[in-house]
Write a protein that holds these residues in place. Structure first.
Motif, PDB file in Angstrom:
ATOM      1  N   LEU A  62       0.738  -1.145  -0.220  1.00  0.00           N
ATOM      2  CA  LEU A  62       0.109   0.095   0.418  1.00  0.00           C
ATOM      3  C   LEU A  62       0.707   1.723   0.081  1.00  0.00           C
ATOM      4  O   LEU A  62       1.855   1.327   0.900  1.00  0.00           O
ATOM      5  CB  LEU A  62      -0.638   0.104   1.349  1.00  0.00           C
ATOM      6  N   ARG A  63       0.609   2.740  -0.586  1.00  0.00           N
ATOM      7  CA  ARG A  63       0.769   3.275  -0.880  1.00  0.00           C
ATOM      8  C   ARG A  63      -0.285   4.701  -0.888  1.00  0.00           C
ATOM      9  O   ARG A  63      -1.138   4.325  -0.918  1.00  0.00           O
ATOM     10  CB  ARG A  63       1.898   3.475  -2.605  1.00  0.00           C
ATOM     11  N   PHE A  64      -0.196   5.528   0.215  1.00  0.00           N
ATOM     12  CA  PHE A  64      -0.780   6.218   0.184  1.00  0.00           C
ATOM     13  C   PHE A  64      -0.223   7.576  -0.075  1.00  0.00           C
ATOM     14  O   PHE A  64       1.220   8.281   0.716  1.00  0.00           O
ATOM     15  CB  PHE A  64      -1.067   6.257   1.905  1.00  0.00           C
ATOM     16  N   LYS A  65      -1.082   8.540  -0.771  1.00  0.00           N
ATOM     17  CA  LYS A  65      -1.592   9.840  -1.074  1.00  0.00           C
ATOM     18  C   LYS A  65      -2.392  10.278  -0.834  1.00  0.00           C
ATOM     19  O   LYS A  65      -3.589   9.755  -0.337  1.00  0.00           O
ATOM     20  CB  LYS A  65      -0.644   9.420  -2.457  1.00  0.00           C
ATOM     21  N   TYR A  66      -2.113  11.912  -0.810  1.00  0.00           N
ATOM     22  CA  TYR A  66      -3.460  12.740  -0.440  1.00  0.00           C
ATOM     23  C   TYR A  66      -3.859  13.055  -1.188  1.00  0.00           C
ATOM     24  O   TYR A  66      -3.142  13.460  -3.023  1.00  0.00           O
ATOM     25  CB  TYR A  66      -2.437  13.969   0.583  1.00  0.00           C
ATOM     26  N   ASP A  67      -5.247  13.749  -2.333  1.00  0.00           N
ATOM     27  CA  ASP A  67      -5.779  13.528  -2.839  1.00  0.00           C
ATOM     28  C   ASP A  67      -6.634  15.068  -2.878  1.00  0.00           C
ATOM     29  O   ASP A  67      -7.333  15.201  -2.386  1.00  0.00           O
ATOM     30  CB  ASP A  67      -7.191  12.672  -3.557  1.00  0.00           C
ATOM     31  N   ASP A  68      -5.536  16.229  -3.662  1.00  0.00           N
ATOM     32  CA  ASP A  68      -6.266  17.257  -3.333  1.00  0.00           C
ATOM     33  C   ASP A  68      -6.471  18.194  -4.560  1.00  0.00           C
ATOM     34  O   ASP A  68      -7.811  18.941  -4.232  1.00  0.00           O
ATOM     35  CB  ASP A  68      -5.152  18.243  -3.522  1.00  0.00           C
ATOM     36  N   SER A  69      -8.010  16.811  -5.603  1.00  0.00           N
ATOM     37  CA  SER A  69      -9.194  17.318  -6.042  1.00  0.00           C
ATOM     38  C   SER A  69      -9.947  18.617  -5.904  1.00  0.00           C
ATOM     39  O   SER A  69     -10.560  18.793  -5.959  1.00  0.00           O
ATOM     40  CB  SER A  69      -9.060  15.871  -6.936  1.00  0.00           C
ATOM     41  N   VAL A  70     -10.187  17.820  -4.200  1.00  0.00           N
ATOM     42  CA  VAL A  70     -11.655  18.035  -3.678  1.00  0.00           C
ATOM     43  C   VAL A  70     -11.221  19.419  -3.087  1.00  0.00           C
ATOM     44  O   VAL A  70     -11.938  20.510  -3.295  1.00  0.00           O
ATOM     45  CB  VAL A  70     -11.820  17.472  -2.518  1.00  0.00           C
ATOM     46  N   ASP A  71      -9.764  19.616  -3.174  1.00  0.00           N
ATOM     47  CA  ASP A  71      -9.402  21.209  -2.706  1.00  0.00           C
ATOM     48  C   ASP A  71      -9.408  22.009  -3.281  1.00  0.00           C
ATOM     49  O   ASP A  71     -10.087  23.221  -3.194  1.00  0.00           O
ATOM     50  CB  ASP A  71      -7.761  21.166  -1.871  1.00  0.00           C
ATOM     51  N   LYS A  72      -9.144  21.564  -4.498  1.00  0.00           N
ATOM     52  CA  LYS A  72      -9.327  22.509  -6.152  1.00  0.00           C
ATOM     53  C   LYS A  72     -10.282  22.797  -6.090  1.00  0.00           C
ATOM     54  O   LYS A  72     -10.438  24.136  -7.056  1.00  0.00           O
ATOM     55  CB  LYS A  72      -7.782  21.780  -6.638  1.00  0.00           C
ATOM     56  N   GLY A  73     -11.471  21.787  -5.942  1.00  0.00           N
ATOM     57  CA  GLY A  73     -12.443  22.105  -6.382  1.00  0.00           C
ATOM     58  C   GLY A  73     -13.199  22.939  -5.607  1.00  0.00           C
ATOM     59  O   GLY A  73     -14.172  23.761  -6.024  1.00  0.00           O
ATOM     60  N   GLU A  74     -13.128  22.730  -4.569  1.00  0.00           N
ATOM     61  CA  GLU A  74     -13.478  24.120  -3.729  1.00  0.00           C
ATOM     62  C   GLU A  74     -13.451  25.150  -3.520  1.00  0.00           C
ATOM     63  O   GLU A  74     -13.306  26.203  -3.323  1.00  0.00           O
ATOM     64  CB  GLU A  74     -13.259  23.662  -2.054  1.00  0.00           C
ATOM     65  N   ARG A  75     -11.850  25.307  -3.893  1.00  0.00           N
ATOM     66  CA  ARG A  75     -11.278  26.689  -4.487  1.00  0.00           C
ATOM     67  C   ARG A  75     -12.147  27.295  -5.490  1.00  0.00           C
ATOM     68  O   ARG A  75     -12.117  28.417  -5.549  1.00  0.00           O
ATOM     69  CB  ARG A  75      -9.992  26.581  -4.738  1.00  0.00           C
ATOM     70  N   ILE A  76     -12.133  26.563  -6.412  1.00  0.00           N
ATOM     71  CA  ILE A  76     -12.469  26.805  -7.800  1.00  0.00           C
ATOM     72  C   ILE A  76     -13.915  27.407  -7.382  1.00  0.00           C
ATOM     73  O   ILE A  76     -14.580  28.729  -7.844  1.00  0.00           O
ATOM     74  CB  ILE A  76     -12.609  25.552  -8.782  1.00  0.00           C
ATOM     75  N   GLU A  77     -14.566  26.753  -6.712  1.00  0.00           N
ATOM     76  CA  GLU A  77     -16.536  27.604  -6.755  1.00  0.00           C
ATOM     77  C   GLU A  77     -15.973  28.564  -5.443  1.00  0.00           C
ATOM     78  O   GLU A  77     -16.998  29.020  -6.077  1.00  0.00           O
ATOM     79  CB  GLU A  77     -16.694  26.035  -5.808  1.00  0.00           C
ATOM     80  N   SER A  78     -15.165  28.359  -4.609  1.00  0.00           N
ATOM     81  CA  SER A  78     -15.008  29.745  -4.282  1.00  0.00           C
ATOM     82  C   SER A  78     -14.556  31.364  -5.074  1.00  0.00           C
ATOM     83  O   SER A  78     -15.208  32.235  -4.396  1.00  0.00           O
ATOM     84  CB  SER A  78     -14.351  30.098  -2.562  1.00  0.00           C
ATOM     85  N   LEU A  79     -14.075  30.708  -5.773  1.00  0.00           N
ATOM     86  CA  LEU A  79     -13.601  32.218  -6.538  1.00  0.00           C
ATOM     87  C   LEU A  79     -14.498  32.273  -7.276  1.00  0.00           C
ATOM     88  O   LEU A  79     -14.749  33.281  -8.135  1.00  0.00           O
ATOM     89  CB  LEU A  79     -12.666  31.927  -7.587  1.00  0.00           C
ATOM     90  N   LEU A  80     -15.582  31.438  -7.877  1.00  0.00           N
ATOM     91  CA  LEU A  80     -16.541  31.464  -8.803  1.00  0.00           C
ATOM     92  C   LEU A  80     -17.614  32.140  -8.270  1.00  0.00           C
ATOM     93  O   LEU A  80     -18.575  33.187  -8.882  1.00  0.00           O
ATOM     94  CB  LEU A  80     -17.684  30.530  -9.261  1.00  0.00           C
ATOM     95  N   ARG A  81     -17.864  32.299  -6.765  1.00  0.00           N
ATOM     96  CA  ARG A  81     -18.910  32.484  -6.451  1.00  0.00           C
ATOM     97  C   ARG A  81     -18.300  34.174  -5.819  1.00  0.00           C
ATOM     98  O   ARG A  81     -19.502  34.971  -5.039  1.00  0.00           O
ATOM     99  CB  ARG A  81     -19.022  32.021  -4.409  1.00  0.00           C
ATOM    100  N   GLU A  82     -17.296  34.069  -5.351  1.00  0.00           N
ATOM    101  CA  GLU A  82     -17.171  35.634  -5.593  1.00  0.00           C
ATOM    102  C   GLU A  82     -17.569  36.487  -6.128  1.00  0.00           C
ATOM    103  O   GLU A  82     -17.458  37.400  -5.830  1.00  0.00           O
ATOM    104  CB  GLU A  82     -15.382  35.964  -5.222  1.00  0.00           C
ATOM    105  N   GLY A  83     -17.109  35.825  -7.606  1.00  0.00           N
ATOM    106  CA  GLY A  83     -17.574  36.785  -9.011  1.00  0.00           C
ATOM    107  C   GLY A  83     -16.767  37.960  -9.121  1.00  0.00           C
ATOM    108  O   GLY A  83     -16.813  39.125  -9.226  1.00  0.00           O
ATOM    109  N   GLY A  84     -15.604  37.364  -9.558  1.00  0.00           N
ATOM    110  CA  GLY A  84     -14.550  38.511  -9.650  1.00  0.00           C
ATOM    111  C   GLY A  84     -14.716  38.834 -11.190  1.00  0.00           C
ATOM    112  O   GLY A  84     -16.011  38.908 -11.792  1.00  0.00           O
TER     113      GLY A  84
END
Length: 124
Positions: free
Chosen positions: A92-114
């Motif tokens: 077993l090799r354990f790795k962190y999946d940062d796709s959820v973090d990236k998705g949340e970041r994109i969603e917050s940027l879209l919500r801000e309405g920059g």
């Protein structure tokens, strides 16, 4: 000869995801690790290695969680050998999946309405 819908590695990955998810849940509780969940398991074709992708509720503590799970890896592998009907359980090799973090970041940027940048297609 009929074609198979799923490859063997896909079936093994799905079974490992279920079983490792239970083991990780127990380890989080017993070893006071940050709260994590198993998002995916990828198995090599020869079934020698399994990469376990995890997500954390607290992304800032993800390194601590991955380190703890790596230390528990041999224990998990031994438990899996008792739980599953496999001749050889992959390492077993354990790795962190940062796709959820990236998705949340994109969603917050879209919500801000920059500022919206438009490109004129009719420029000459």
């Amino acid at each position: 000869m009929p074609s198979r819908d799923f490859k063997r590695t896909d079936r093994v990955s799905a079974e490992l995801r279920r079983e490792i998810g239970l083991l990780v849940h127990a380890a989080v509780r017993d070893h006071h690790l940050p709260s994590v969940s198993v998002s995916d398991v990828e198995v090599t074709r020869e079934l020698d290695w399994a990469t376990v992708w995890i997500t954390a509720l607290q992304p800032e503590r993800s390194a601590e969680a991955v380190k703890g799970l790596k230390l528990l890896g041999p224990e998990f592998r031994h438990a899996l050998s008792k739980m599953m009907r496999m001749r050889r359980v992959p390492e077993l090799r354990f790795k962190y999946d940062d796709s959820v973090d990236k998705g949340e970041r994109i969603e917050s940027l879209l919500r801000e309405g920059g500022p919206v940048i438009k490109q004129d297609d009719e420029e000459q």
